[in-house]
Design an enzyme around this catalytic site. Sequence first.
Site, PDB file in Angstrom:
ATOM      1  N   TYR A 158      30.882  -1.965 -12.839  1.00 41.47           N
ATOM      2  CA  TYR A 158      29.563  -2.113 -13.463  1.00 41.47           C
ATOM      3  C   TYR A 158      29.195  -3.590 -13.562  1.00 41.47           C
ATOM      4  CZ  TYR A 158      25.792  -1.021 -16.784  1.00 41.47           C
ATOM      5  OH  TYR A 158      24.571  -0.884 -17.395  1.00 41.47           O
ATOM      6  N   LYS A 162      26.131  -5.639 -11.776  1.00 39.93           N
ATOM      7  CA  LYS A 162      25.065  -6.274 -12.565  1.00 39.93           C
ATOM      8  C   LYS A 162      25.044  -7.791 -12.364  1.00 39.93           C
ATOM      9  CE  LYS A 162      23.524  -2.417 -14.300  1.00 39.93           C
ATOM     10  NZ  LYS A 162      22.261  -1.852 -13.806  1.00 39.93           N
TER      11      LYS A 162
HETATM   12  N1  LIG Z   1      21.881   2.585 -21.597  1.00 40.10           N
HETATM   13  C1  LIG Z   1      22.463   1.430 -21.711  1.00 40.10           C
HETATM   14  O1  LIG Z   1      23.245   1.187 -22.653  1.00 40.10           O
HETATM   15  C2  LIG Z   1      22.211   0.333 -20.703  1.00 40.10           C
HETATM   16  C3  LIG Z   1      22.553  -0.981 -21.058  1.00 40.10           C
HETATM   17  C4  LIG Z   1      22.336  -2.002 -20.141  1.00 40.10           C
HETATM   18  C5  LIG Z   1      21.783  -1.702 -18.898  1.00 40.10           C
HETATM   19  N2  LIG Z   1      21.459  -0.416 -18.600  1.00 40.10           N
HETATM   20  C6  LIG Z   1      20.913  -0.161 -17.266  1.00 40.10           C
HETATM   21  O2  LIG Z   1      19.619   0.420 -17.378  1.00 40.10           O
HETATM   22  C7  LIG Z   1      19.388   1.303 -16.284  1.00 40.10           C
HETATM   23  C8  LIG Z   1      18.954   2.668 -16.797  1.00 40.10           C
HETATM   24  O3  LIG Z   1      19.972   3.176 -17.649  1.00 40.10           O
HETATM   25  P1  LIG Z   1      19.762   4.453 -18.580  1.00 40.10           P
HETATM   26  O4  LIG Z   1      20.574   4.203 -19.787  1.00 40.10           O
HETATM   27  O5  LIG Z   1      18.321   4.771 -18.717  1.00 40.10           O
HETATM   28  O6  LIG Z   1      20.492   5.559 -17.695  1.00 40.10           O
HETATM   29  P2  LIG Z   1      20.301   7.162 -17.714  1.00 40.10           P
HETATM   30  O7  LIG Z   1      21.595   7.710 -17.195  1.00 40.10           O
HETATM   31  O8  LIG Z   1      19.822   7.618 -19.045  1.00 40.10           O
HETATM   32  O9  LIG Z   1      19.144   7.384 -16.643  1.00 40.10           O
HETATM   33  C9  LIG Z   1      19.357   6.982 -15.318  1.00 40.10           C
HETATM   34  C10 LIG Z   1      18.338   7.660 -14.414  1.00 40.10           C
HETATM   35  O10 LIG Z   1      18.670   7.254 -13.064  1.00 40.10           O
HETATM   36  C11 LIG Z   1      18.727   8.409 -12.244  1.00 40.10           C
HETATM   37  N3  LIG Z   1      19.693   8.190 -11.170  1.00 40.10           N
HETATM   38  C12 LIG Z   1      21.029   8.010 -11.280  1.00 40.10           C
HETATM   39  N4  LIG Z   1      21.587   7.918 -10.066  1.00 40.10           N
HETATM   40  C13 LIG Z   1      20.585   8.022  -9.160  1.00 40.10           C
HETATM   41  C14 LIG Z   1      20.525   8.009  -7.751  1.00 40.10           C
HETATM   42  N5  LIG Z   1      21.625   7.890  -7.010  1.00 40.10           N
HETATM   43  N6  LIG Z   1      19.313   8.138  -7.157  1.00 40.10           N
HETATM   44  C15 LIG Z   1      18.190   8.299  -7.892  1.00 40.10           C
HETATM   45  N7  LIG Z   1      18.183   8.326  -9.244  1.00 40.10           N
HETATM   46  C16 LIG Z   1      19.369   8.193  -9.863  1.00 40.10           C
HETATM   47  C17 LIG Z   1      19.155   9.543 -13.168  1.00 40.10           C
HETATM   48  O11 LIG Z   1      18.791  10.814 -12.641  1.00 40.10           O
HETATM   49  C18 LIG Z   1      18.437   9.195 -14.464  1.00 40.10           C
HETATM   50  O12 LIG Z   1      17.128   9.742 -14.495  1.00 40.10           O
HETATM   51  C19 LIG Z   1      20.697   1.325 -15.479  1.00 40.10           C
HETATM   52  O13 LIG Z   1      20.589   0.414 -14.409  1.00 40.10           O
HETATM   53  C20 LIG Z   1      21.720   0.854 -16.475  1.00 40.10           C
HETATM   54  O14 LIG Z   1      22.841   0.252 -15.855  1.00 40.10           O
HETATM   55  C21 LIG Z   1      21.652   0.606 -19.467  1.00 40.10           C
END
Ligand SMILES: NC(=O)c1ccc[n+]([C@@H]2O[C@H](COP(=O)([O-])OP(=O)(O)OC[C@H]3O[C@@H](n4cnc5c(N)ncnc54)[C@H](O)[C@@H]3O)[C@@H](O)[C@H]2O)c1
Length: 252
Positions: A158, A162
């Site tokens: 991860y 990032k």
């Molecule tokens: N939630 C956290 O704590 C957090 C913190 C820092 C960064 N982020 C980043 O923010 C972004 C969104 O995270 P989130 O928490 O909303 O995640 P989530 O799992 O709630 O949602 C992710 C979405 O991406 C879609 N997805 C996953 N793999 C896919 C693929 N191969 N093709 C198309 N769609 C795909 C899923 O269907 C889902 O709708 C990510 O890049 C994550 O790394 C999240």
Amino acid sequence: MKPFSELMSLKGRTALVTGGASGIGYAIAQRLAEQGARVCLVDLSDHVTEAANRLPGTGHSGVQANVTDEDAVLRSCNEALEAFGKVDILVNNAGVALIAKAGELTTQAWDTTLSINLRAAFLFSRTLGPQMCKNGFGRIISMASQAAVVALEGHIAYTASKAGILGMTKVLAYEWGPHGVTANAISPTVVETELGKKVWAGPVGDAFKAQIPTGRFAQPDEIACAATYLASEAAAMVNGENFFVDGGYTIR
Ligand SMILES: NC(=O)c1ccc[n+]([C@@H]2O[C@H](COP(=O)([O-])OP(=O)(O)OC[C@H]3O[C@@H](n4cnc5c(N)ncnc54)[C@H](O)[C@@H]3O)[C@@H](O)[C@H]2O)c1
């Protein structure tokens, strides 16, 4: 001087949000749409079109696609370009967190993480960036993480993905800045989505929260508001930045 609300308006703008059917991606899409943009959601989910139809305003669309599949990426971009005529704002948001200690993470988990979190962001940027440059306006906003800059146990793939987003963002900002296209990353702390809850549930999460100066995790809309600012005319001079929305976690 233009009123701030006018600078923040996205009327006439079009956006593509990957991973836009839920979590942070959907929250971003909601704010972009609320500001007047037409939005194309790209997501693995069967519910992507339904999610697009729930956004404020009209003219949105959903494309079901796996962002690890290069043909599907091209198809998604073409569908958005056909529907809108241009894509002004790209939000590289789709991501996964496959957590395991460095000695135990499988090659497949490494490849999957890099493919969704980093390679897809490059593919979408490479496809949509040149037309943004031609149009003289563009915004590329990519989701990084606090884990891009600090070590967190189990986050080897991860973090690598990032940190890669931050590097890619700087080069895009440098190459495309002269054409009115900015590229920025957003680095949240834990956000209370499916992904965030899965990785940070229970005592591990409570202990982590205690180290965040604001004393809590973030909500998806707090990330969406940062993204909407970066997408706006108001942020025209913000380029190549890593915008932390982490309650101050990384200041120490
Ligand atoms: N939630 C956290 O704590 C957090 C913190 C820092 C960064 N982020 C980043 O923010 C972004 C969104 O995270 P989130 O928490 O909303 O995640 P989530 O799992 O709630 O949602 C992710 C979405 O991406 C879609 N997805 C996953 N793999 C896919 C693929 N191969 N093709 C198309 N769609 C795909 C899923 O269907 C889902 O709708 C990510 O890049 C994550 O790394 C999240």
